[in-house]
Write an enzyme that holds these catalytic residues in place. Sequence first.
Site, PDB file in Angstrom:
ATOM      1  NE  ARG A 147     116.832 -66.694  51.892  1.00  0.00           N
ATOM      2  CZ  ARG A 147     117.702 -67.524  52.472  1.00  0.00           C
ATOM      3  NH1 ARG A 147     118.921 -67.103  52.804  1.00  0.00           N
ATOM      4  NH2 ARG A 147     117.340 -68.778  52.751  1.00  0.00           N
ATOM      5  CE1 TYR A 159     120.391 -69.909  51.317  1.00  0.00           C
ATOM      6  CE2 TYR A 159     121.121 -71.439  53.027  1.00  0.00           C
ATOM      7  CZ  TYR A 159     120.549 -70.240  52.655  1.00  0.00           C
ATOM      8  OH  TYR A 159     120.144 -69.382  53.618  1.00  0.00           O
ATOM      9  CG  ASP A 210     122.084 -66.404  50.507  1.00  0.00           C
ATOM     10  OD1 ASP A 210     122.048 -66.607  51.736  1.00  0.00           O
ATOM     11  OD2 ASP A 210     123.147 -66.331  49.862  1.00  0.00           O
ATOM     12  CG  HIS A 212     124.491 -70.171  50.735  1.00  0.00           C
ATOM     13  ND1 HIS A 212     125.290 -71.175  51.193  1.00  0.00           N
ATOM     14  CD2 HIS A 212     123.913 -69.610  51.814  1.00  0.00           C
ATOM     15  CE1 HIS A 212     125.185 -71.251  52.510  1.00  0.00           C
ATOM     16  NE2 HIS A 212     124.368 -70.306  52.914  1.00  0.00           N
ATOM     17  CD  GLU A 236     122.614 -63.372  52.002  1.00  0.00           C
ATOM     18  OE1 GLU A 236     121.385 -63.197  51.957  1.00  0.00           O
ATOM     19  OE2 GLU A 236     123.167 -64.010  52.912  1.00  0.00           O
ATOM     20  CD  GLU A 262     125.290 -65.764  55.556  1.00  0.00           C
ATOM     21  OE1 GLU A 262     124.249 -65.152  55.308  1.00  0.00           O
ATOM     22  OE2 GLU A 262     125.343 -67.003  55.625  1.00  0.00           O
ATOM     23  NE  ARG A 283     123.135 -61.438  54.558  1.00  0.00           N
ATOM     24  CZ  ARG A 283     122.233 -61.882  55.433  1.00  0.00           C
ATOM     25  NH1 ARG A 283     121.579 -61.033  56.203  1.00  0.00           N
ATOM     26  NH2 ARG A 283     122.024 -63.181  55.572  1.00  0.00           N
ATOM     27  CD  GLU A 339     118.978 -64.170  57.330  1.00  0.00           C
ATOM     28  OE1 GLU A 339     120.134 -63.699  57.351  1.00  0.00           O
ATOM     29  OE2 GLU A 339     118.737 -65.331  56.952  1.00  0.00           O
ATOM     30  CD1 TRP A 402     125.349 -76.925  51.316  1.00  0.00           C
ATOM     31  CD2 TRP A 402     125.622 -75.366  52.888  1.00  0.00           C
ATOM     32  NE1 TRP A 402     124.138 -76.708  51.880  1.00  0.00           N
ATOM     33  CE2 TRP A 402     124.262 -75.765  52.857  1.00  0.00           C
ATOM     34  CE3 TRP A 402     126.013 -74.381  53.796  1.00  0.00           C
ATOM     35  CZ2 TRP A 402     123.303 -75.209  53.702  1.00  0.00           C
ATOM     36  CZ3 TRP A 402     125.070 -73.826  54.656  1.00  0.00           C
ATOM     37  CH2 TRP A 402     123.745 -74.270  54.591  1.00  0.00           C
TER      38      TRP A 402
HETATM   39  C1  CS2 Z   1     122.113 -68.033  55.102  1.00  0.00           C
HETATM   40  C2  CS2 Z   1     122.229 -68.819  56.371  1.00  0.00           C
HETATM   41  O1  CS2 Z   1     120.573 -66.731  56.303  1.00  0.00           O
HETATM   42  C3  CS2 Z   1     121.339 -66.751  55.340  1.00  0.00           C
HETATM   43  O2  CS2 Z   1     121.525 -65.808  54.553  1.00  0.00           O
HETATM   44  O3  CS2 Z   1     123.282 -67.782  54.413  1.00  0.00           O
HETATM   45  O4  CS2 Z   1     121.098 -69.624  56.444  1.00  0.00           O
HETATM   46  C4  CS2 Z   1     123.461 -69.695  56.487  1.00  0.00           C
HETATM   47  O5  CS2 Z   1     123.395 -70.696  55.496  1.00  0.00           O
HETATM   48  C5  CS2 Z   1     123.497 -70.336  57.860  1.00  0.00           C
HETATM   49  O6  CS2 Z   1     123.466 -69.321  58.826  1.00  0.00           O
HETATM   50  C6  CS2 Z   1     124.736 -71.192  58.036  1.00  0.00           C
HETATM   51  O7  CS2 Z   1     124.750 -71.751  59.326  1.00  0.00           O
HETATM   52 MG    MG Z   2     123.244 -65.944  53.398  1.00  0.00          MG
END
Ligand code: CS2
Ligand code: MG
Length: 402
Positions: A147, A159, A210, A212, A236, A262, A283, A339, A402
């Site tokens: 990634r 991020y 990502d 995000h 993502e 996720e 995810r 991941e 965020w």
């Molecule tokens: C992220 C995470 O791993 C990822 O894809 O989206 O780092 C996420 O920001 C954190 O798990 C939040 O606690």
């Molecule tokens: Mg993520």
Amino acid sequence: MKITDVEVLVTSPGRNFVTIRIRTDEGVYGIGDATLNGRELAVASYLRDHVAPCLIGRNPFQIEDIWQYLYRGAYWRRGPVTMTAIGAVDMALWDIKGKALNVPVYELLGGASRNGVMVYGHANGQSVGEAVEAVGRYLDMGYKAVRVQAGVPGLKGTYGVGRGELFYEPAGEGLPAEDAWSTEKYLATVPELFARVREEYGRDVHLLHDAHHRLTPIEAGRLGRELEPYALFWLEDAVPAEQQEAFRIVRQHTTTPLAVGEIFSTIHDATLLLRENLIDYLRMTVVHGGGITHLRTAAAYAAVHHVRTGCHGATDLSPVTMAAALHFDLSIPNFGIQEYMRHTAETDEVFPHAYTFADGYLHPGDAPGLGVDYRDDVAERFPYRRAYLPVSRLEDGTMFNW
Ligand code: CS2
Ligand code: MG
């Protein structure tokens, strides 16, 4: 066999982790991850004050019945706190069953469907150049998939560009940090980032990114289309997914594969996305998605709709989640990728584990149960410290994602 004791353990080896340990009258115990980044004590209390009393005396082998009891019996269904608590109990019960039967959990899930679990690491840098260099370091370590995230010129922090080389911890002590965001500046950076990575390393490495939860559907369609020449493995969390149908717009504009989920806590967060083939990878993972039991339901539903798994595996999910996810990943038919953000040395000392990394793949190992443990003597050296994930505002101060 009967459950005799339920412990909820909180430790902070560099970041906070919540772990459940379920003991039985035959001496076998199991552990489960109950960590919810930024809301850890909510889950600890849900387990300690509300779930634990209901488990004492139950037969731990009745994994499905206990899952249904905790899900239906709560009345207030779904959500990250409830499903993280249920997920933790579920992981611990699978751990107990594997240990009692002296087999690794994947053997209870139908056995191995593959030799190993392909993983992706997190290359990042404050600049495009630094991020491109970081990709090379992951390739040197044998990763097949990486990634890639880079800082955005003109923005203080963004991020995925974090502290540490092999792990990424976004949470910080004290009240939430405030990041500034500009979609325009971000969209101006990402295509160049992937053009540079492909130019440097060619087409063989799987590349992921990502977004995000930061884009509108049409912005995501634009980014996906601009990234098509670089053949990403996935883009993502392009769009916040509470409104699942928004992904219809993204899908209309790009063939870049999409991954989401996720932050989903049950399959009900994803059914439209899956039914209409709006995504390519789901995810969800064991800690926030209701445990191995519910994740199998989600994976089976995804498989019917040509969707593969891509379990979340960030640093803020403990090694117990990583171990449980690997048993799940090894066994299901529609595995996509896992991941693998590594943990700090202190974390690995608290959670000794059997899983191993080699040549871009993880394997859970063949220890009975999940193959991970919890060392109280180490854990007690790291007391809990409140920490929050950052928040994000647009440059004019508007609260954002965020
Ligand atoms: C992220 C995470 O791993 C990822 O894809 O989206 O780092 C996420 O920001 C954190 O798990 C939040 O606690
Ligand atoms: Mg993520």
